[in-house]
Design an enzyme around this catalytic site. Structure first.
Site: not given
Length: 587
Positions: A211, A88, A463, A56, A129-131, A489
C-alpha cells in the site's frame, strides 16, 4: 576432496555439512546439485513472504533470486525458503483480520524453526506486507545471526482515466487502497454511484507492491533502514522497478560481509537503533502500529523499550515528511526525493539521530549517511528547521481510561482537532460499530468505543480501517472520535485512538464504560480519561462479569489468546531474549 576447506567450526551449518557422520546430509545436498565447494561454504537462508494473496507479496520471489545471486557472488551458499503472510488489505473488515497480528509472530516462529532445523548461518529476509516486515525482523533479532532485511517495495499510485465519471476529489489525486475504503463510506452515504465505485476499484492499485502511503508496510520499511537491518535506500524503490534487482544483489553481498565480520542482528538492533527507528516513524507521520512492533523487536533483543518509550520519542520529534494518510504524498514520491536517508540527514542536523549505530553495510549510520547525496526538497521532505508540526505525527496517551497507554496518529491534524470530549457510544465488537456507522445511528460529538478487540479479547487485535474509513467517507471523521483496545490500519485518519490498555478482556477500564460516560482525548497533553471517580470504576470492576466469550475455543487463535501479552510491550507471545539460556548462532 576439496582442499583448503573454509573454517566452519563456529558456524551452525557445520552440524549438517562437516565430518563423515554428515554423509547422509550431504547426499541430500548433492541431490539438489549443490557442489562440494558450495557445501563447504556458509549457508545463508533467503526467506521470503511470497504468496499470491495480494500485490504486496507478488514481487518477492524474483527479488529473492537477486539476493541469492549476491550471496553466491560473495562465496556463500543461499538456501531459499518461504513463510506465510496475512495481507491486511484482504483481511480487513471481517473475521480474517483476527489472523493478521497473530501472523507476525507465526512468521517469526516459522523463520526461526526453518533456520534452526537446517542450521543456516545467516539470513536475508524479504517481506512486503504489514506484519511480515516486523515478523521477519523479529526472527533476525531472535536468532541473532548476521542478517539483512529487504523490503519488496511499494505499489505505484493509481490514477483515474481521463474523462471517467467519478467525483473530482478522486479524479485529481494519486489513489491508494485507503481511497477505496473511504469510497465505500461515500457509496453508503449516497455520494458515489455504482459506476464510479467500479471505476475506482479497477485503477486504485495498478501494480505489484505494498500500500502506497505511509501506512504500516511503508512505515516498517522505513524502520528497517533506520534501525540498521536494511541497506540505506533499499526500501524506497517501487516494487515494479527492475532496479530492485541491484538492491537484492547488494543485500546478498552485504550479509556475507556481516558474516565475515561476525556482525550479528543484536549488534545492529540496540536501544539507540530503536530510538532512531522511532524518530523516523514520528517525522514521517508513520503508522501507529510501529508502537506495537518496535517493542516486539526490542523484546527479541532483551531490550526494555515499551509503548511509552516509543511515544516519548514521538513527542519530541518534529513531523516534517508530508505523507498520506495525513499528508499529500505517497512512498514513490518520497523515493524520488531521496528517501529515508535524506530524512535521516535532516534528523542529523537537529541532533536527533544516533550516528554510532551499526548498519547492514557493516558501517556506522554516520559513515553510511556520509555517502548520501541530496537534501530536503521542501515539498515532500520539509526541513527539520521548518517542520509541518513541531511534534511527531503519532502521540501516546495515558489516563484513567488507559493506565497502560494508548496511541493516536495526529499527522495532518490541527491543534484544535487534537482535543475532543464527548459521550461514549459503546460497541462490543467492530461489526456492531460498522453496522451503526453504515446506518448512521450515531451522533456528531460522540466518542465511539469499540472494545473486546484486544490481543486476547479479539482474539487478534483487529484493525478498524473499514469503520474509520466509512466515517471519513461520510464526512464525519473530524466530528466524532473513536477509541478501541484493537488497532488501526496505517491508512486510518481522523481522531482514532488504538491500543487502549489494559484491554477489555482483562477488565481494563475500556471494558467498564457505559453509554453516555464522558470521555476526554487530548493529544496535546497526552490524556485519555473518562469522567468517573476511582470508586465508580472500582465498583464497576467488582460487578464485571468476565471477558466476553469468543467462538475460538481451539486452533491457532485460541493458542494465540493464551500466549499473547499486553499491547504496551508489543503483544508478544514468548518470554524473549531476557529469559533465553542460549543463542542459536552459538550452538
Amino acid at each position: 576432496m576439496l582442499q583448503n576447506r573454509p573454517d566452519k567450526s563456529k558456524l551452525p551449518s557445520r552440524h549438517v555439512t562437516e565430518g563423515p557422520e554428515r554423509a547422509p546430509h550431504r547426499s541430500y545436498f548433492y541431490a539438489m546439485d549443490i557442489t562440494e565447494e558450495q557445501i563447504a561454504q556458509p549457508f545463508v537462508g533467503v526467506a521470503t513472504c511470497w504468496n499470491e494473496a495480494a500485490p504486496c507479496n507478488i514481487a518477492l520471489n524474483w527479488q529473492a533470486q537477486s539476493a541469492k545471486a549476491g550471496v553466491l557472488s560473495a562465496n556463500g551458499t543461499p538456501r531459499e525458503f518461504t513463510t506465510i503472510t496475512v495481507t491486511d488489505g484482504i483481511a480487513m473488515g471481517h473475521e480474517g483480520m483476527r489472523s493478521s497480528l497473530a501472523s507476525r509472530d507465526a512468521i517469526a516462529d516459522t523463520v526461526e524453526l526453518t533456520m534452526r532445523g537446517h542450521c543456516y548461518d545467516a539470513l536475508v529476509g524479504l517481506a512486503g506486507c504489514d506484519k511480515s516486515l516486523p515478523g521477519m525482523m523479529m526472527a533476525m533479532v531472535r536468532l541473532n545471526v548476521p542478517s539483512v532485511f529487504m523490503y519488496g517495495g511499494t505499489i505505484l499510485p493509481g490514477k483515474v482515466p481521463e474523462g471517467a465519471d467519478v467525483p473530482e476529489e478522486f479524479a485529481k489525486r494519486d489513489l491508494t487502497v485507503q481511497d477505496m475504503f473511504e469510497a465505500v463510506g461515500k457509496y453508503q452515504s449516497g455520494e458515489l454511484s455504482d459506476a464510479a465505485l467500479a471505476v475506482l476499484e479497477r485503477v486504485a492499485c495498478p501494480s505489484a507492491g505494498a500500500c502506497g502511503g505511509q501506512f504500516t508496510a511503508n512505515t516498517m520499511a522505513c524502520v528497517s533502514e533506520a534501525i540498521g537491518l536494511a541497506l540505506l535506500n533499499s526500501s524506497g524503490m517501487p516494487a515494479p522497478y527492475e532496479g530492485r534487482k541491484e538492491y537484492g544483489e547488494a543485500s546478498g553481498k552485504a550479509v556475507m560481509t556481516l558474516l565475515e565480520k561476525n556482525i550479528r542482528a543484536r549488534d545492529v538492533v540496540t536501544r539507540k537503533a530503536l530510538e532512531n527507528a522511532a524518530r523516523v516513524v514520528a517525522c514521517t507521520g508513520g503508522s501507529t502500529n510501529a508502537g506495537l512492533h518496535l517493542p516486539a523487536i526490542a523484546h527479541e533483543a532483551g531490550i526494555d523499550f515499551d509503548l511509552f518509550d516509543v511515544c516519548d520519542i514521538f513527542k519530541d520529534t518534529p513531523y516534517f515528511v508530508d505523507m498520506k494518510p495525513g499528508g499529500q504524498f505517497v512512498a514513490k514520491d518520497l523515493f524520488e526525493v531521496g528517501g529515508v536517508p535524506v530524512v535521516m540527514k535532516e534528523l542529523q542536523k537537529a541532533g536527533l539521530l544516533h550516528e554510532d549505530c551499526l548498519t547492514a553495510s557493516g558501517e556506522t549510520m554516520g559513515e553510511a549517511l556520509e555517502k548520501i547525496q541530496g537534501d530536503a526538497d521542501g515539498r515532500v521532505i520539509h526541513t527539520v528547521a521548518n517542520p509541518i508540526t513541531k511534534t511527531g505525527g503519532v502521540v501516546g496517551l495515558r489516563g484513567n481510561l488507559a493506565p497502560e497507554g494508548a496511541i493516536v496518529k495526529v499527522a495532518g491534524m490541527t491543534e484544535e482537532q487534537q482535543v475532543f470530549s464527548g459521550p461514549a457510544r459503546v460497541f462490543e465488537c467492530e461489526e456492531d460499530a460498522f453496522a451503526a456507522v453504515k446506518a448512521r445511528t450515531y451522533e456528531e460529538g460522540e466518542v465511539i468505543v469499540i472494545r473486546n478487540e484486544g490481543p486476547k479479547g479479539g482474539p487478534g487485535m483487529r484493525e478498524m480501517l473499514a469503520t474509520t474509513s466509512a466515517l471519513s467517507g461520510q464526512g464525519m471523521g473530524k466530528k466524532v472520535a473513536l477509541i478501541t483496545d484493537g488497532r488501526f490500519s496505517g491508512a486510518t485518519r481522523g481522531f482514532c485512538v488504538g491500543h487502549v490498555g489494559p484491554e477489555a478482556a482483562v477488565a481494563g477500564p475500556i471494558g467498564l464504560l457505559q453509554n453516555g460516560d464522558v470521555i476526554t482525548i487530548n493529544a496535546i497533553t497526552g490524556e485519555l480519561s473518562v469522567a468517573l471517580s476511582d470508586d465508580e470504576l472500582a465498583a464497576r470492576r467488582e460487578a464485571w462479569k468476565g471477558p466476553r466469550e469468543t467462538i475460538y475455543a481451539s486452533g491457532v487463535l485460541w493458542k494465540y489468546a493464551q500466549l499473547v501479552g499486553e499491547a504496551r510491550y508489543g503483544a508478544v507471545t514468548h518470554p524473549g531474549a531476557a529469559k533465553e539460556k542460549h543463542v542459536y548462532a552459538d550452538l
